[in-house]
Each structure stands twice: as C-alpha cells, then as structure tokens.
Design a protein around this motif. Structure first.
Motif, PDB file in Angstrom:
ATOM      1  N   GLU A  83       0.854  -1.183   0.000  1.00 12.33           N
ATOM      2  CA  GLU A  83       0.000   0.000   0.000  1.00 12.33           C
ATOM      3  C   GLU A  83       0.894   1.239   0.000  1.00 12.33           C
ATOM      4  N   GLY A  84       0.586   2.201  -0.862  1.00 14.35           N
ATOM      5  CA  GLY A  84       1.413   3.393  -0.939  1.00 14.35           C
ATOM      6  C   GLY A  84       2.612   3.252  -1.862  1.00 14.35           C
ATOM      7  N   ARG A  85       2.750   2.100  -2.533  1.00 17.96           N
ATOM      8  CA  ARG A  85       3.745   1.829  -3.579  1.00 17.96           C
ATOM      9  C   ARG A  85       5.160   1.662  -3.046  1.00 17.96           C
ATOM     10  N   GLN A  86       5.669   2.651  -2.299  1.00 20.00           N
ATOM     11  CA  GLN A  86       6.971   2.553  -1.641  1.00 20.00           C
ATOM     12  C   GLN A  86       8.100   2.182  -2.600  1.00 20.00           C
ATOM     13  N   VAL A  87       8.106   2.819  -3.769  1.00 16.33           N
ATOM     14  CA  VAL A  87       9.242   2.657  -4.671  1.00 16.33           C
ATOM     15  C   VAL A  87      10.433   3.412  -4.090  1.00 16.33           C
ATOM     16  N   PHE A  88      11.622   3.124  -4.610  1.00 17.28           N
ATOM     17  CA  PHE A  88      12.830   3.803  -4.140  1.00 17.28           C
ATOM     18  C   PHE A  88      12.925   5.144  -4.866  1.00 17.28           C
ATOM     19  N   PRO A  89      12.652   6.266  -4.183  1.00 21.71           N
ATOM     20  CA  PRO A  89      12.476   7.548  -4.879  1.00 21.71           C
ATOM     21  C   PRO A  89      13.737   8.077  -5.547  1.00 21.71           C
ATOM     22  N   THR A  90      14.917   7.788  -5.003  1.00 23.19           N
ATOM     23  CA  THR A  90      16.151   8.345  -5.542  1.00 23.19           C
ATOM     24  C   THR A  90      16.846   7.403  -6.529  1.00 23.19           C
ATOM     25  N   LEU A  91      16.190   6.294  -6.876  1.00 24.98           N
ATOM     26  CA  LEU A  91      16.686   5.404  -7.915  1.00 24.98           C
ATOM     27  C   LEU A  91      15.872   5.601  -9.185  1.00 24.98           C
ATOM     28  N   THR A  92      16.481   5.339 -10.317  1.00 26.68           N
ATOM     29  CA  THR A  92      15.746   5.429 -11.578  1.00 26.68           C
ATOM     30  C   THR A  92      14.776   4.254 -11.694  1.00 26.68           C
ATOM     31  N   VAL A  93      13.918   4.335 -12.697  1.00 29.42           N
ATOM     32  CA  VAL A  93      12.990   3.232 -12.958  1.00 29.42           C
ATOM     33  C   VAL A  93      13.762   1.941 -13.168  1.00 29.42           C
ATOM     34  N   ARG A  94      14.781   1.974 -14.021  1.00 27.31           N
ATOM     35  CA  ARG A  94      15.564   0.767 -14.287  1.00 27.31           C
ATOM     36  C   ARG A  94      16.225   0.249 -13.012  1.00 27.31           C
ATOM     37  N   GLU A  95      16.786   1.145 -12.222  1.00 25.72           N
ATOM     38  CA  GLU A  95      17.457   0.735 -10.983  1.00 25.72           C
ATOM     39  C   GLU A  95      16.473   0.118  -9.992  1.00 25.72           C
ATOM     40  N   ASN A  96      15.250   0.675  -9.912  1.00 25.16           N
ATOM     41  CA  ASN A  96      14.216   0.088  -9.062  1.00 25.16           C
ATOM     42  C   ASN A  96      13.932  -1.346  -9.468  1.00 25.16           C
ATOM     43  N   LEU A  97      13.873  -1.577 -10.774  1.00 29.74           N
ATOM     44  CA  LEU A  97      13.494  -2.897 -11.271  1.00 29.74           C
ATOM     45  C   LEU A  97      14.580  -3.947 -11.046  1.00 29.74           C
ATOM     46  N   VAL A  98      15.824  -3.548 -11.144  1.00 32.69           N
ATOM     47  CA  VAL A  98      16.908  -4.532 -11.016  1.00 32.69           C
ATOM     48  C   VAL A  98      17.422  -4.658  -9.589  1.00 32.69           C
ATOM     49  N   ALA A  99      17.031  -3.721  -8.708  1.00 35.89           N
ATOM     50  CA  ALA A  99      17.599  -3.694  -7.353  1.00 35.89           C
ATOM     51  C   ALA A  99      17.369  -4.990  -6.588  1.00 35.89           C
ATOM     52  N   THR A 100      16.199  -5.573  -6.727  1.00 39.72           N
ATOM     53  CA  THR A 100      15.876  -6.807  -5.986  1.00 39.72           C
ATOM     54  C   THR A 100      15.574  -7.974  -6.924  1.00 39.72           C
ATOM     55  N   ALA A 101      15.962  -7.852  -8.186  1.00 35.54           N
ATOM     56  CA  ALA A 101      15.649  -8.886  -9.173  1.00 35.54           C
ATOM     57  C   ALA A 101      16.326 -10.211  -8.830  1.00 35.54           C
ATOM     58  N   ALA A 102      15.597 -11.301  -9.016  1.00 35.00           N
ATOM     59  CA  ALA A 102      16.133 -12.636  -8.741  1.00 35.00           C
ATOM     60  C   ALA A 102      15.230 -13.669  -9.400  1.00 35.00           C
ATOM     61  N   ASN A 103      15.770 -14.857  -9.604  1.00 33.97           N
ATOM     62  CA  ASN A 103      14.976 -15.988 -10.100  1.00 33.97           C
ATOM     63  C   ASN A 103      15.318 -17.208  -9.252  1.00 33.97           C
ATOM     64  N   ARG A 104      15.038 -17.086  -7.958  1.00 33.80           N
ATOM     65  CA  ARG A 104      15.418 -18.140  -7.019  1.00 33.80           C
ATOM     66  C   ARG A 104      14.654 -19.438  -7.253  1.00 33.80           C
ATOM     67  N   LEU A 105      13.459 -19.336  -7.836  1.00 34.73           N
ATOM     68  CA  LEU A 105      12.648 -20.530  -8.071  1.00 34.73           C
ATOM     69  C   LEU A 105      12.965 -21.177  -9.413  1.00 34.73           C
ATOM     70  N   ARG A 106      13.950 -20.622 -10.118  1.00 36.67           N
ATOM     71  CA  ARG A 106      14.412 -21.199 -11.386  1.00 36.67           C
ATOM     72  C   ARG A 106      13.292 -21.316 -12.409  1.00 36.67           C
ATOM     73  N   ARG A 107      12.531 -20.244 -12.571  1.00 37.62           N
ATOM     74  CA  ARG A 107      11.472 -20.257 -13.568  1.00 37.62           C
ATOM     75  C   ARG A 107      12.066 -20.352 -14.962  1.00 37.62           C
ATOM     76  N   PRO A 108      11.486 -21.188 -15.831  1.00 33.28           N
ATOM     77  CA  PRO A 108      12.030 -21.335 -17.184  1.00 33.28           C
ATOM     78  C   PRO A 108      11.866 -20.075 -18.024  1.00 33.28           C
ATOM     79  N   GLN A 109      10.826 -19.265 -17.734  1.00 32.94           N
ATOM     80  CA  GLN A 109      10.619 -17.993 -18.427  1.00 32.94           C
ATOM     81  C   GLN A 109      10.514 -16.879 -17.388  1.00 32.94           C
ATOM     82  N   PRO A 110      11.643 -16.480 -16.828  1.00 33.39           N
ATOM     83  CA  PRO A 110      11.608 -15.512 -15.737  1.00 33.39           C
ATOM     84  C   PRO A 110      11.240 -14.107 -16.206  1.00 33.39           C
ATOM     85  N   TRP A 111      10.789 -13.320 -15.252  1.00 34.46           N
ATOM     86  CA  TRP A 111      10.543 -11.908 -15.534  1.00 34.46           C
ATOM     87  C   TRP A 111      11.876 -11.191 -15.690  1.00 34.46           C
ATOM     88  N   THR A 112      11.984 -10.417 -16.761  1.00 34.75           N
ATOM     89  CA  THR A 112      13.175  -9.643 -17.082  1.00 34.75           C
ATOM     90  C   THR A 112      12.759  -8.202 -17.340  1.00 34.75           C
TER      91      THR A 112
END
Length: 233
Positions: A83-112
């Motif tokens: 609730e309230g979104r809580q994006v990282f305000p001082t990071l760019t859009v791209r940096e927000n997206l990659v900051a916590t990116a992971a594929n720990r469950l080994r999805r064959p078609q992961p989100w990129t």
C-alpha cells in the motif's frame, strides 16, 4: 500453496487479528475484502514477516513461515506490492526494477526488464527517470514491475488501484488479468468490487480481524445484503 489458520496479530497491546483463515492454490486469484480497519493490511504484513503474529499458522507449500524474517519470506517466493507503492524515490525506474531482481525458483521464463517493459511500456519510456518524478499511476506500475522481477510464486497487491485515475486503473486491471492468464498466483486487496468479481476465483471477507465469509464471485454477486453488511458498497 498458501494456507493460513487462526491467525492472530497485534500492534503492541492492540490486537487487530483474532481468527484469520485463508487459502490460495497455485494459479488462483484470491481477494481479501472488508471495510477500512478490518485487518486486511495487517494480514499482509503478517504473511510477509513485517509483523510477528501472536498465534495461528502461516504455511507456504506445507512449510511453516510464521514469524520468518521478511527477506526469508521473499526468498521463499512471495512478492509484495505494498500500500502506498513505496518505490525507491532516488533510484531510476531501471534501478528500481533490477535492485531486488532474482529468479530463485528457477522459472524457465523468468521476468526480465524486457518482459516488464512489454507489460508496462511507460516504464521503458521513463527508464532513466528517478522514481520520485513519476505520477502515482506510473509508480504503481513500477511497484508491480519490481515485485514481478523477483519472480514470485505468489504476488500480493495491497490496494492495487487506490487513488489512481480511471484510465490508469483500467490499465492496471488489464495487466493483472494478463498475469492471471499466465497462471500467476495473486492475492488482491482493492475496493473495486466489479473488477475483483471479474478477475478473482475466490474471495475472503474480514470483519474486525476475523474471516467471516468466503466464496466465489458468483456467490458474492448473488448476496448483495452480505456485501452491504461487510464491505459497505
């Protein structure tokens, strides 16, 4: 997949949850309904490890995660759009997206990045902008995209479209429908009952920290008295 029984939680001496029960199977879209202050966000906080429950059980794929640290819960496959979104305000859009990116469950078609940009083209257009410069709707898209980049087993959206312009709300609902079509398991909190009835497989209603009703969208549409009593619309 996710199973909650007799969940209790409190903020200090103020108990908020008394007996919450909830089940989400793989591939299901499930909603949590109720008036403000009934315990919906507190339930989400307890699931995500942001609030230590007083009692009950929270199991993910049969493993107890009640009281686990938030990072442990996230690693097990739960992604939160708070609730309230809580994006990282001082990071760019791209940096927000990659900051916590992971594929720990080994999805064959992961989100990129490419897949998120395809889902939300506006984010690609604003990839180098700081998150604080985005509109509320764009920040919500970013919050959803950031959660998807963790490749979650279960995506939790708390107030999915609250405060957004109608055209942006429609875009968010369209994207949630696309996620459902891909088999993404989702727990939704929102006040737009019409959209929720179209999208969700099942609904749970909370009243004063207790699960008081559960049923399908057909059941919910049929019982207008129940909706008025517990949801207030």
């Amino acid at each position: 997949m996710l199973s909650i029984r007799q969940l209790e939680a409190a903020y200090g001496t103020s108990q908020v949850l008394f007996d919450v029960a909830l089940d989400i199977a793989e591939g299901e879209v499930v909603t949590l309904l109720g008036r403000n202050g009934m315990g919906k966000t507190t339930t989400v906080r307890a699931i995500m490890g942001l609030l230590a429950p007083r009692g009950g059980s929270i199991a993910l794929d049969g493993a107890d995660i009640r009281g686990a640290a938030p990072e442990t819960v996230a690693r097990r496959g739960l992604g939160l759009v708070p609730e309230g979104r809580q994006v990282f305000p001082t990071l760019t859009v791209r940096e927000n997206l990659v900051a916590t990116a992971a594929n720990r469950l080994r999805r064959p078609q992961p989100w990129t990045l490419e897949r998120v940009y395809a889902l939300f083209p506006r984010l690609q257009e604003r990839a180098d902008q700081y998150a604080r410069t985005l509109s509320g709707g764009e920040q919500q898209m970013l919050a959803i995209g950031r959660a998807l980049m963790t490749n979650p087993k279960l995506l939790i959206l708390d107030e999915a479209t609250e405060g957004l312009a109608p055209v942006i709300r429609a875009e968010i609902w369209h994207c949630i429908a696309a996620l459902k079509a891909e088999g993404q398991s989702i727990l939704l909190i929102d006040k737009n009952l019409n959209a929720l009835k179209r999208l969700a497989d099942r609904h749970y209603i909370l009243e004063k920290g207790r699960t008081v009703w559960t049923g399908s969208s057909t059941d919910l549409a049929r019982d207008t008295e129940l909706v008025h009593r517990y949801v207030g619309v």
